[in-house]
Structures are given as C-alpha cells and as structure tokens.
Motif scaffolding. Sequence first.
Motif, PDB file in Angstrom:
ATOM      1  N   VAL A   1       0.849  -1.194   0.000  1.00 60.06           N
ATOM      2  CA  VAL A   1       0.000   0.000   0.000  1.00 60.06           C
ATOM      3  C   VAL A   1       0.884   1.243   0.000  1.00 60.06           C
ATOM      4  CG1 VAL A   1      -1.661   1.321   1.383  1.00 60.06           C
ATOM      5  CG2 VAL A   1      -1.896  -1.158   1.224  1.00 60.06           C
ATOM      6  N   LEU A   2       0.458   2.251  -0.720  1.00 65.69           N
ATOM      7  CA  LEU A   2       1.135   3.545  -0.671  1.00 65.69           C
ATOM      8  C   LEU A   2       0.352   4.473   0.254  1.00 65.69           C
ATOM      9  CD1 LEU A   2       3.244   5.624  -1.695  1.00 65.69           C
ATOM     10  CD2 LEU A   2       1.679   6.106  -3.609  1.00 65.69           C
ATOM     11  N   GLY A   3       1.104   5.180   1.078  1.00 65.83           N
ATOM     12  CA  GLY A   3       0.464   6.165   1.944  1.00 65.83           C
ATOM     13  C   GLY A   3       1.398   7.335   2.178  1.00 65.83           C
ATOM     14  N   TYR A   4       1.041   8.175   3.143  1.00 66.35           N
ATOM     15  CA  TYR A   4       1.911   9.260   3.588  1.00 66.35           C
ATOM     16  C   TYR A   4       2.202   9.001   5.055  1.00 66.35           C
ATOM     17  CZ  TYR A   4       2.637  12.830  -0.009  1.00 66.35           C
ATOM     18  OH  TYR A   4       3.078  13.533  -1.101  1.00 66.35           O
ATOM     19  N   ALA A   5       3.487   9.110   5.405  1.00 59.03           N
ATOM     20  CA  ALA A   5       3.878   8.833   6.790  1.00 59.03           C
ATOM     21  C   ALA A   5       4.855   9.890   7.269  1.00 59.03           C
ATOM     22  CB  ALA A   5       4.515   7.455   6.891  1.00 59.03           C
ATOM     23  N   THR A   6       4.947   9.996   8.581  1.00 61.22           N
ATOM     24  CA  THR A   6       6.036  10.776   9.165  1.00 61.22           C
ATOM     25  C   THR A   6       6.944   9.805   9.910  1.00 61.22           C
ATOM     26  OG1 THR A   6       6.653  12.575  10.628  1.00 61.22           O
ATOM     27  CG2 THR A   6       4.662  11.380  11.209  1.00 61.22           C
ATOM     28  N   GLN A   7       8.242  10.075   9.856  1.00 66.26           N
ATOM     29  CA  GLN A   7       9.236   9.152  10.432  1.00 66.26           C
ATOM     30  C   GLN A   7       9.681   9.587  11.823  1.00 66.26           C
ATOM     31  OE1 GLN A   7      10.070   6.320   8.805  1.00 66.26           O
ATOM     32  NE2 GLN A   7       8.824   6.852   7.005  1.00 66.26           N
ATOM     33  N   SER A   8       9.300  10.789  12.228  1.00 60.83           N
ATOM     34  CA  SER A   8       9.689  11.280  13.558  1.00 60.83           C
ATOM     35  C   SER A   8       8.851  12.512  13.881  1.00 60.83           C
ATOM     36  CB  SER A   8      11.169  11.668  13.582  1.00 60.83           C
ATOM     37  OG  SER A   8      11.358  12.888  12.889  1.00 60.83           O
ATOM     38  N   ALA A   9       8.960  12.979  15.116  1.00 60.24           N
ATOM     39  CA  ALA A   9       8.187  14.142  15.554  1.00 60.24           C
ATOM     40  C   ALA A   9       8.551  15.388  14.753  1.00 60.24           C
ATOM     41  CB  ALA A   9       8.427  14.397  17.044  1.00 60.24           C
ATOM     42  N   GLU A  10       9.780  15.427  14.251  1.00 58.84           N
ATOM     43  CA  GLU A  10      10.257  16.631  13.551  1.00 58.84           C
ATOM     44  C   GLU A  10      10.080  16.540  12.039  1.00 58.84           C
ATOM     45  OE1 GLU A  10      12.238  14.835  15.694  1.00 58.84           O
ATOM     46  OE2 GLU A  10      11.631  16.079  17.400  1.00 58.84           O
ATOM     47  N   ALA A  11       9.921  15.325  11.521  1.00 62.03           N
ATOM     48  CA  ALA A  11       9.887  15.129  10.065  1.00 62.03           C
ATOM     49  C   ALA A  11       8.571  15.620   9.467  1.00 62.03           C
ATOM     50  CB  ALA A  11      10.097  13.659   9.745  1.00 62.03           C
ATOM     51  N   LYS A  12       8.617  15.852   8.159  1.00 62.15           N
ATOM     52  CA  LYS A  12       7.384  16.157   7.447  1.00 62.15           C
ATOM     53  C   LYS A  12       6.772  14.854   6.954  1.00 62.15           C
ATOM     54  CE  LYS A  12       8.414  20.852   5.901  1.00 62.15           C
ATOM     55  NZ  LYS A  12       7.606  21.417   7.007  1.00 62.15           N
TER      56      LYS A  12
END
Lengths: 352, 352
Positions: free
Chosen positions: B5-16
């Motif tokens: 599946v393709l999605g949108y994720a953030t990898q950390s509290a600071e990341a976009k």
Amino acid sequence: MNMPVLGYATQSAEAKLAPYHFERREPRADDVVIEILYCGVCHSDLHQARNDWANSIYPMVPGHEIIGRVVSVRKSVSRFKAGDHVGVGCMVDSCQHCQPCQQGLEQYCVEFPTVTYNGIDRRDQLPTYGGYSEKIVVSEKFVLKVPAGLDSAGAAPLLCAGITTWSPLRHWKVGKGSKVAVVGLGGLGHMALKLAKALGAEVTLFTRSPGKEQDARHLGADRIVLSTDAGQMASVTSHFDLIIDTVPSVHDINPYVPTLGINGTLVMVGYLGPLDPMLNSVPLIMGRKSVAGSLIGGIAETQEMLDFCGKHGITSDIEVIKIKDINAAYERMLKSDVKYRFVIDMASLKAD
Amino acid sequence: MNMPVLGYATQSAEAKLAPYHFERREPRADDVVIEILYCGVCHSDLHQARNDWANSIYPMVPGHEIIGRVVSVRKSVSRFKAGDHVGVGCMVDSCQHCQPCQQGLEQYCVEFPTVTYNGIDRRDQLPTYGGYSEKIVVSEKFVLKVPAGLDSAGAAPLLCAGITTWSPLRHWKVGKGSKVAVVGLGGLGHMALKLAKALGAEVTLFTRSPGKEQDARHLGADRIVLSTDAGQMASVTSHFDLIIDTVPSVHDINPYVPTLGINGTLVMVGYLGPLDPMLNSVPLIMGRKSVAGSLIGGIAETQEMLDFCGKHGITSDIEVIKIKDINAAYERMLKSDVKYRFVIDMASLKAD
C-alpha cells in the motif's frame, strides 16, 4: 412585639462565642415559634464565625442544625401546632417563585435563599440569627416535621450533614447495587456512609488515616481504602458509580477520578474553592466521568430524608455538649477530634 | 499474502509527512478491504505526528476520518459487499467482551480499543496505520455504512468530529427545547452547531473572536456570545443545559460554568490535560453543575449519527486538498486557518 432571646454569638472573626441577648421578630402570619432543644455544630459554623469565606456579618449567632418543639403558631400556619417536634436546617426562606424554588430546589433559588444565620431576612431586611439560642421564628414552609421515635439530639445533624449527603445520593439515583464511595469521615462523611448503606448501595470509605476501619464498618462501610496506598487505590480502579467527597479543605481529587466507572460522578459537598492541584481532564474524557458539586438539599427532599431516617432509625453519631463549651468544641473540630458531630443541648443555656 | 500500500507517513516528531510504502495484513475471516476515497485531517493527527502526547509510534500513517468503497470482503463478513460505501473512524477493534464493549461503548473498552493509527493491533501485535493511504483492512464490526446521498468528502469528518460531538449531545439527552452552547468554532465546534441545531436545540456559540457571527449563524447558531465581553457573558447566566467545549488547547473553563443552569454540564471533548487555571468548585456546588469529559463515541452510536446525518443532509464544511499539500495544511491548522476541516482526496495519491 419583638421577643427577647438569649443565645451565643461572636462579635468578630477573632472573638470567642459568648452569651448574647437579642430579639426575634414579632411572628408573622405564616410563622412558627420554636423552642430550640438541640443544635448541631457544623464545620461551616466555624468557617462563618471566623470569616473564612469573607462574608460574615457580626454579631453572629451560628447554628443551622436545629431540633425543637413548637411553642406557638400564627394564624395562617396549617401544618404545625404547639408541641410538635420540628427541625430547621440551613434555609429559612427563599423567593418561592423562581424555577428552582418551584421545583423544590430552594437551595438553588435564583435570588439566593435566606440562610438561617449570617443572612438578611428577605422580608424585613434584618440579619438572621441561628440555632445557638433559646428560640427561633421560622416561616412554616421552611419547618420540617421530625418523625416520632427519632432521638432529638442525634437528629439535629440530619438538617445539614444529613441532607447534604442525601441530596446527591438521590439525585444520582443511588439504590440497591450502586457502588458508592465516600471521601472523608467527618460529620458529612459518616452520614453519607449510613445513608448510602440504608439505600442498598455497596459502600466504600476512602481515608488517609489508618485505624478508622472498625468505626467505618460500624457506620456502614463494606470496604475501606487507604488513599495513600497505591495498591489499595488500584484495587478499585473504574469501580464507583458515585463518589461523595466531603473533605472541607483543599485537597487533590485527581487520585479518585480513575476509581470512577464509566459515566461515574465525583460530587464535592465539602470544599469551596479552586481545585488545587489542577484537575486533569484526561481521565474524565477517557470514561465520560464528571466532577460535580451539590449544595445541601431542598425542603421537600429534607422532609423525605427525615422520614427515611425515621423509618430506618438513622441518626447522627454525636457528642452532646453544653453551650459554654462551644469554643473548646470548635478547637477540637479543627483537629477532627469528634465522633462525628457536636450537638449543643440547649437546656444548658438556661442553666448557665 | 500481505498487501502493498502507498500512503503518507512521518518518520519522527520533527519530520514532514512524505510518501511511504508499507503493507496491509492479509485479510482475516472478518475483514473488509476498503479503497480509501477521502480522509479527514483531524487536529489530533497533528498532535500525534508531532508526538505532543508522548506516545507516538514511527513511522506513522495518520488519519481516522475515512470514507471509502469496499473492494472485497472475507468469508465471515455478512454486512458488507464489494462496492458498498463505508466509513472507518478512530477505532478498528476492541476486546468485545468487557462491560463497556458489551454496552456499545467500545471507546471506553477496559482493555483500550485498538486505534486506527498509532496503535498496536490486538490480534497480530503489529502497528496500525491510518487513512492517509490507498487502502485499509478493517474488521467488519468497526466498519460503518455511509447512507446513500451523503457527499463522500464532506462525510469523512463525521467519523471523528461528528461522533465526538454527537455522543455527548445524545448522552446528555439534547432535543427540542434544550439549550446548548458550543465553545470554539473549529472542526468539532462547527459539527456541534450543526448537530445540536438538527436535534432541535437552541444553540449558542461562545467565541473569543468577533467576526464569526455570520458563519456561526449559517452553521446553526441562534446566538453568538463573545466570551471576552462581560456583558454578553452575563446575559447568559444560568442559561445552558449543556456546554460542549471543543477547544483543543489549555484554556480557562471557569467563565463558562456560571452560564450553566441548575444540573447543567460542561463537557470537554477537545483538551487533554490539567485544567489551568484551576477549576473553582464554588459555582459547581451552588447549582449542582458538572464538568465532564467525553471521548468520540461507540460504533452503534456512530452508525446512528451517520444515519441521522443522512436523513438531515448534514456533512462537514470542508476544504478538499491533495495529499502532497498535507504539510502545508498542518501549518494552516495550527493557525485555525481552515473552514472547518481539511479532507484529503485520496485520488491525489495515485496522481502524485
């Protein structure tokens, strides 16, 4: 013609209570004249006498847990006659026409009820004087019938401590199978235990003081939880339908919230002021829990409570004192050194 | 076989947030496979992405206001078939056997519900990923039917903002003649206005910002009260049966308590944390008022709300965005620069 009366009054926040001669009003058409037999000593008497709430009027004759005998009634009084055993609580009048008054919630009168002492009578604008005195003159609507067989001295605290805990028990529909906890074992707390038990609830006492177990069980508690013991607190997580918090001084209510079940309510009846430390919203949100307040109770509800107490033989556990010992009693109250309510034998006023 | 599946994720509290390839589970016997059409952007997505509640799991695919179309169902699914329009909200599972679950209050599951993202699936112990993605696999019991005729994009926020305000309106029995106030005009607040109005209540908006009058009236408010104006606040003293406080950040709730009538409740649905400044118990006690919390709503109640919205033609006022603009949308959300909810058009994921 006004009626000369002897009572005990304080003249300032710093003064001690001492004998005081004053006048009761000429009885009005709807008035009942009552000879006071006993008057309970409420924690709020101490607060008011010492101006802790910054609204005290001096001289002040405290006392709003009054049991007496009707001496005479005026012409429009229909529910009482000379010789009847009666009670008077925290209110002696209210506007009678606002929505709360119409619903029997005189304690929430939009125009504020006339309080039994430290108030201003709404008809003659004179200060009200309370139950630490020989006699009181009260409008029939605010006079309660005391059921036959109920000990007069032990019944006095029902007029404030009793109704203050009865009203939330009834409003939140406590009955057979309800799980009720009480915070604090003083005048209010011990009545909450007795009344909740008589209503059929499973009753728990929260206390910070070990050693109250035997007394609490005697008063109706099925369980005692030491609030300073994390394990005991965890054992009642999400357990209660209603918690009645009777503690009259500032204290942290956060530890009690997680012990409420879904839709549970913690109702404060003792402490007036900011919730310090701050109340956290998280446990409220995570279980649709409420923190509420409740003030004494209405007149019809007070009569209902007295009738219930008559039927179940419930009175307050008291220590009867002479009025000359009232100042010492206040000092002992400050140390919670009373089981569980002082009641003044008003015969001691004449003997003084 | 797992499903890429393709999605949108953030990898950390600071990341976009950025494109992210991951796998959905092989559907289980009770699973529904859903192609996501729209996903609302909840204020809590921002809190979770940035670890404001100190419980974030990365990588994180946010999103719990999901509207989609059923692609396929597994063998034990009886209520859905391919092609059905469905919704998924904040929960995708719960223990199903505790008392709250049995009562349809899965949001208060004693073992805590499995949340749609930033949770751990209770059956395979793998992290859950939310609606900012092409597809989702959800147990039938946590899938909602979307009534025919309801705009798909506008319906997405019903799954969180809608149910979060609907649940207290229903629990506190709001109907014709009820007096309801809403604090804050954001995603939750604007839904509260619409739903309370459709339930027949007299509806008031409390706001600190002048200039919202026209919008608020359009959304269903009968009255707007500027909470910074003492005269306007005094005009609603003792007025409301229920106040729904949707403000998601710390704020003083004390000014609202006196606007509750006797037995009134202020329910917090937005802010999680200590009530700063301290809540004062006096106005609670002087009118048997409550401060409560409420969390989203149960599955049956969510279906009830969707059906109600279908019947009354209620959807959220939204701004549809492409998923590549999600980071900019978060920044605008922080400035309350949205009327009143961003909704991601998931077709923009494929076009990216």
